[in-house]
Scaffold this active site. Structure first.
Site, PDB file in Angstrom:
ATOM      1  N   HIS A 162     -48.838  75.925 -53.949  1.00  0.00           N
ATOM      2  CA  HIS A 162     -47.725  76.540 -53.218  1.00  0.00           C
ATOM      3  C   HIS A 162     -48.024  77.958 -52.747  1.00  0.00           C
ATOM      4  O   HIS A 162     -47.292  78.506 -51.942  1.00  0.00           O
ATOM      5  CB  HIS A 162     -46.466  76.539 -54.093  1.00  0.00           C
ATOM      6  CG  HIS A 162     -45.895  75.165 -54.270  1.00  0.00           C
ATOM      7  ND1 HIS A 162     -44.839  74.696 -53.543  1.00  0.00           N
ATOM      8  CD2 HIS A 162     -46.280  74.131 -55.066  1.00  0.00           C
ATOM      9  CE1 HIS A 162     -44.572  73.453 -53.889  1.00  0.00           C
ATOM     10  NE2 HIS A 162     -45.434  73.086 -54.828  1.00  0.00           N
ATOM     11  N   ASP A 369     -47.726  85.540 -48.227  1.00  0.00           N
ATOM     12  CA  ASP A 369     -46.785  84.554 -48.760  1.00  0.00           C
ATOM     13  C   ASP A 369     -47.299  83.159 -48.416  1.00  0.00           C
ATOM     14  O   ASP A 369     -47.618  82.901 -47.252  1.00  0.00           O
ATOM     15  CB  ASP A 369     -45.405  84.778 -48.121  1.00  0.00           C
ATOM     16  CG  ASP A 369     -44.272  84.400 -49.062  1.00  0.00           C
ATOM     17  OD1 ASP A 369     -44.506  83.556 -49.944  1.00  0.00           O
ATOM     18  OD2 ASP A 369     -43.162  84.951 -48.919  1.00  0.00           O
TER      19      ASP A 369
HETATM   20  C1  GDG Z   1     -43.649  79.717 -53.791  1.00  0.00           C
HETATM   21  C2  GDG Z   1     -44.520  80.505 -52.826  1.00  0.00           C
HETATM   22  C3  GDG Z   1     -43.643  79.100 -50.996  1.00  0.00           C
HETATM   23  C4  GDG Z   1     -33.864  83.537 -53.311  1.00  0.00           C
HETATM   24  N1  GDG Z   1     -32.853  84.356 -53.700  1.00  0.00           N
HETATM   25  C5  GDG Z   1     -31.843  83.544 -54.046  1.00  0.00           C
HETATM   26  C6  GDG Z   1     -32.216  82.218 -53.846  1.00  0.00           C
HETATM   27  N2  GDG Z   1     -33.473  82.248 -53.392  1.00  0.00           N
HETATM   28  C7  GDG Z   1     -34.258  81.056 -53.048  1.00  0.00           C
HETATM   29  C8  GDG Z   1     -34.423  80.912 -51.556  1.00  0.00           C
HETATM   30  C9  GDG Z   1     -35.694  80.093 -51.453  1.00  0.00           C
HETATM   31  C10 GDG Z   1     -36.435  80.464 -52.730  1.00  0.00           C
HETATM   32  O1  GDG Z   1     -35.547  81.129 -53.575  1.00  0.00           O
HETATM   33  C11 GDG Z   1     -37.606  81.366 -52.445  1.00  0.00           C
HETATM   34  O2  GDG Z   1     -38.524  80.641 -51.732  1.00  0.00           O
HETATM   35  P1  GDG Z   1     -39.911  81.219 -51.239  1.00  0.00           P
HETATM   36  O3  GDG Z   1     -40.529  80.245 -50.344  1.00  0.00           O
HETATM   37  O4  GDG Z   1     -39.667  82.530 -50.607  1.00  0.00           O
HETATM   38  O5  GDG Z   1     -40.816  81.486 -52.544  1.00  0.00           O
HETATM   39  P2  GDG Z   1     -41.015  80.829 -54.010  1.00  0.00           P
HETATM   40  O6  GDG Z   1     -40.277  79.549 -54.131  1.00  0.00           O
HETATM   41  O7  GDG Z   1     -40.656  81.860 -54.978  1.00  0.00           O
HETATM   42  O8  GDG Z   1     -42.602  80.589 -54.231  1.00  0.00           O
HETATM   43  C12 GDG Z   1     -43.923  80.514 -51.456  1.00  0.00           C
HETATM   44  C13 GDG Z   1     -42.852  78.329 -52.027  1.00  0.00           C
HETATM   45  O9  GDG Z   1     -43.438  78.398 -53.306  1.00  0.00           O
HETATM   46  C14 GDG Z   1     -42.735  76.864 -51.645  1.00  0.00           C
HETATM   47  O10 GDG Z   1     -43.989  76.253 -51.641  1.00  0.00           O
HETATM   48  O11 GDG Z   1     -42.906  79.153 -49.799  1.00  0.00           O
HETATM   49  O12 GDG Z   1     -44.792  81.150 -50.555  1.00  0.00           O
HETATM   50  O13 GDG Z   1     -44.706  81.820 -53.299  1.00  0.00           O
HETATM   51  O14 GDG Z   1     -35.433  78.735 -51.452  1.00  0.00           O
HETATM   52  O15 GDG Z   1     -33.330  80.288 -51.019  1.00  0.00           O
HETATM   53  N3  GDG Z   1     -31.401  81.173 -54.079  1.00  0.00           N
HETATM   54  C15 GDG Z   1     -30.152  81.444 -54.506  1.00  0.00           C
HETATM   55  N4  GDG Z   1     -29.741  82.708 -54.754  1.00  0.00           N
HETATM   56  C16 GDG Z   1     -30.532  83.779 -54.529  1.00  0.00           C
HETATM   57  O16 GDG Z   1     -30.113  84.928 -54.751  1.00  0.00           O
HETATM   58  N5  GDG Z   1     -29.308  80.444 -54.739  1.00  0.00           N
END
Ligand code: GDG
Length: 719
Positions: A162, A369
């Site tokens: 990821h 990212d």
């Molecule tokens: C990995 C990789 C890759 C965030 N704040 C709140 C909240 N979120 C949710 C968002 C989103 C998720 O968290 C963050 O997704 P990202 O894609 O930015 O990153 P991660 O899941 O930490 O990490 C990344 C991912 O895996 C998938 O393969 O994209 O690059 O590092 O879904 O919505 N959700 C809620 N409240 C919040 O305050 N409910």
């Protein structure tokens, strides 16, 4: 119904301890939703750490989890410290995100990482059934694919990373770099978000383990491993439906009112140094400074989730962000207006979606990212199509969301400018851009992503099967029998890469003792005619094989020696000079490459050059040569790390006709590169054609190495 086993660091549950009682609640992440799509075909089971150290009473809880398809891996505090807080968060995470200065290399953490991967292996092997699909997720479990492979050699194993896979220069810093690659290669399919990570990975595999790929396929021992990009999607329908709910509508109105109807810039991240938050705040500061007409007119909602709060770099980062927010608010704010609204906690999904909808602009500028789902969620939440996305080019998402305003997160001037462009973007342009992105996100949503990955895994298993049926070692008995039963046999053997391994310097590839022994034996059997069918020049072949009773084909068929006599198929010409000049230019521009001149052709070798550079230069050179030879009777021939120019109408196939026009009871031909395909294409139906190495070929069989071919030839000589 088949079973799909998801293995990830954490189980999709939260264990809650209340008044001495423990319970668990499922937590629905993106992956869990994506799996719903395949739930008709597969029952899904999950293996992972529960997030807590289970005490003896909680064994009952464990049994309940298992009955619901969740198989916890129990980890002690010190294991969690070494494996998770140490190796995962302080070694892999920084290194893979281009922060080598934060990476700590600690042997004890590595030991814990190995041990925990072995614990996962034990749980998976205990519960897995032979036809399960095992899908392992992320950087916590990079050793697991091979650990499982050792246990169950036929298992169907997929792996998805990821986070980004770093470039070779970064990855090589890791003391355990080979172990991790070998661990991953236990999988049948290895997936990354984008093609750049695929390339980085393949380059590391090549530089560190020596495997070359063919269209993303590698041969690892006797298995094909596929490496490909699968950009993870989101649960589009969920965002679309929540964003249009009356509750969210209400909340949006409330937010807009609270912020005084000002334009809203939003960012949403975990507080992590990879997210570029200080730079983003500085860019916002610069924006207000550069475009004072926006002072008092925009609010930046900085929505952060606490993360790794005990790790030093994160503590410092938090302090710095707090300071910067204070500084900007102090510098520009007044009683009515707070420029940066700072939210430092996790919000319920509805509230988060309301923020997405209320915002005019999403400012998403990580330094690195893997994908970044927030950018996709923002676009999905914009049901009226209005809003602008500013996205950093160093996110995986930037490769799909090309209609966003793409920025370099280090370029504060440009980010400040992008904010102005976004704020002033005409509505119809916003809608056009967003609709295009929405269509894409709707199509390749998380369900499609899961299906795609599993389909590809099935496919590679089929290819493996087909491949194994073409593996000559499985059919060697038929070959030996046909050979024994025949009294007139023709053996057509390519030289470099077939009878001898490729040498860095082609002049040093003379036949070794073992090979001379094999060829002497085979050629002294009067039932055999042995022909070396090579691209080498006549003089070299003559020198090497003068004492052997073998026939020779030189320069891909320009000259043949049959029964000791040489015959030229092609005359010498003066066309070489102009080609040589071009090749010399490429020698200068490609360190390690060199020219080999033969009687009837001229060759540029790049085996010793840096592989990436060599490949690029080869493509360039090919197009230059194409225009140069247009309208002439010259031909370009691309072999294994060589480009050769020679007269058209001369190839190994044609040369072989010299012998093939006779009647043979047994024909065997072996070769390893494209020039040998001409040979394979002229062989009689029942011949044994063998390609050394893997790749698309007309050959009926393949062998893995020169060594394997020699062992087959040795068996023949004993018959
Ligand atoms: C990995 C990789 C890759 C965030 N704040 C709140 C909240 N979120 C949710 C968002 C989103 C998720 O968290 C963050 O997704 P990202 O894609 O930015 O990153 P991660 O899941 O930490 O990490 C990344 C991912 O895996 C998938 O393969 O994209 O690059 O590092 O879904 O919505 N959700 C809620 N409240 C919040 O305050 N409910």
């Amino acid at each position: 119904m088949g079973r799909l086993l998801i293995v990830s660091n954490r189980l999709p549950v939260t264990v809650v301890r209340k008044k001495g009682k423990s319970n668990f609640q499922p937590s629905v992440g993106g992956l869990a939703t994506g799996l719903a799509s395949v739930s008709k075909r597969y029952s899904t089971l999950w293996v992972g750490w529960s997030g807590i150290e289970m005490n003896s009473e909680e064994k009952i809880l464990e049994a309940r989890m298992r009955s619901e398809g969740m198989y916890p891996v129990n980890l002690s505090k010190s294991e969690v410290n070494g494996y998770y807080h140490g190796f995962c968060n302080k070694t892999i995470w920084p290194l893979f995100h281009n922060f080598p200065q934060y990476a700590i290399y600690n042997e004890k953490w590595w030991d814990a990482y190995k041990k925990v991967n072995e614990k996962f292996q034990a749980v998976v092997t205990e519960m897995a059934e032979s036809d399960d699909i095992i899908w392992i997720h992320d950087y916590h479990l990079m050793l697991l694919p091979n650990l499982l492979r050792e246990e169950v050699s036929e298992a169907k194993i997929g792996f998805f990373l990821h986070i980004p896979f770093p470039p070779f220069e970064m990855f090589r810093l890791l003391p355990w770099r080979r172990d991790l690659l070998e661990g991953l290669l236990g999988a049948d399919l290895i997936g990354f978000h984008i093609y750049d990570y695929v390339q980085n990975f393949l380059q590391c595999i090549h530089r560190l383990l020596g495997y070359e790929h063919e269209l993303g396929r590698l041969i690892v021992e006797d298995r094909i491993v596929k490496v490909d990009a699968f950009p993870m999607g989101i649960d589009y329908d969920k965002f679309e439906s929540i964003t249009s709910s009356p509750e969210v509508e209400e909340e949006v109105k409330r937010i807009r009112k609270r912020l005084g109807g000002r334009r809203i810039i939003l960012s949403v991240d975990r507080l992590d140094y990879t997210k570029g938050i200080p730079l983003r705040l500085e860019a916002f500061d610069l924006f207000l400074d550069k475009y004072p007409e926006y002072v008092g007119k925009v609010t930046f909602v900085l929505k952060l989730v606490p993360s790794r709060t005990r790790v030093e770099h994160y503590v410092q980062l938090k302090k710095y962000v707090d300071e910067l927010v204070g500084k900007i608010n102090g510098k520009y704010g007044d009683i009515e207006w707070v420029p940066v609204q700072y939210i430092y906690r996790f919000l319920p999904l509805e509230k988060l979606i309301a923020l997405y909808r209320a915002a005019d602009i999403a400012l998403i500028t990580p330094l690195r990212d893997g994908m970044n789902l927030v950018a996709k969620e923002f676009i999905a939440s914009k049901i009226d199509g209005k809003g602008a996305l500013i996205l950093s080019e160093t996110t995986g998402a930037a490769f799909e969301l090309v209609e966003a305003i793409i920025v370099n997160p280090n370029d504060k001037e440009r980010v400040a400018e992008a904010l102005k462009i976004a704020l002033e973007m005409p509505e119809d342009e916003q809608i056009n851009r967003n609709r295009t992105m929405q269509e894409r996100l709707k199509r390749y949503n998380v369900e499609k992503w899961v299906e795609d990955f599993i389909q590809e895994l099935d496919k590679i298993k089929e290819v493996q099967h087909e491949f194994s049926t073409k593996y000559l070692m499985r059919d060697a008995n038929n070959l030996l029998k046909d050979y024994r039963d025949s009294s007139k046999r023709l053996l057509l053997l390519d030289y470099d890469g077939t009878l001898v391994p490729h040498a860095d310097d082609p002049r040093k590839a003379e036949p070794d003792e073992e090979l001379v022994g094999i060829l002497t034996e085979l050629s002294s059997d009067r039932r055999n005619t042995v022909v070396i069918v090579s691209g080498r020049d006549r003089k070299t072949l003559e020198g090497w094989f003068k004492n052997l009773n073998v026939d020779l084909v030189a320069e891909h068929g320009a000259a043949v020696r049959r029964g000791g006599e040489w015959r030229l198929v092609e005359g010498v010409d003066d066309w070489k000079e102009s080609i040589r000049q071009v090749l010399e230019l490429y020698v200068d521009r490609t360190p390690g490459s060199f020219i080999e001149e033969k009687e009837f052709s001229i060759v540029w070798h790049y085996r010793k050059a840096n592989p990436e550079l060599g490949r690029r230069r080869a493509a360039e050179l090919e197009s230059v040569l194409m225009s140069l030879i247009a309208g002439t009777d010259l031909n370009i021939l691309k072999g294994d790390k060589v480009i050769e120019v020679r007269k058209a109408g001369v190839d190994k196939g044609r040369a072989a006709l010299e012998w093939l026009s006779d009647d043979w009871e047994f024909v065997l031909a072996a070769g390893n590169d494209v020039t040998d395909e001409d040979l394979f294409s002229v062989l009689p139906e029942n011949s044994y054609s063998i390609k050394i190495g893997f790749g698309p070929s007309r050959a009926k069989y393949y062998l893995r190495s020169v060594h394997e071919l020699r062992s087959v030839l040795k068996k023949l000589q004993r018959l």
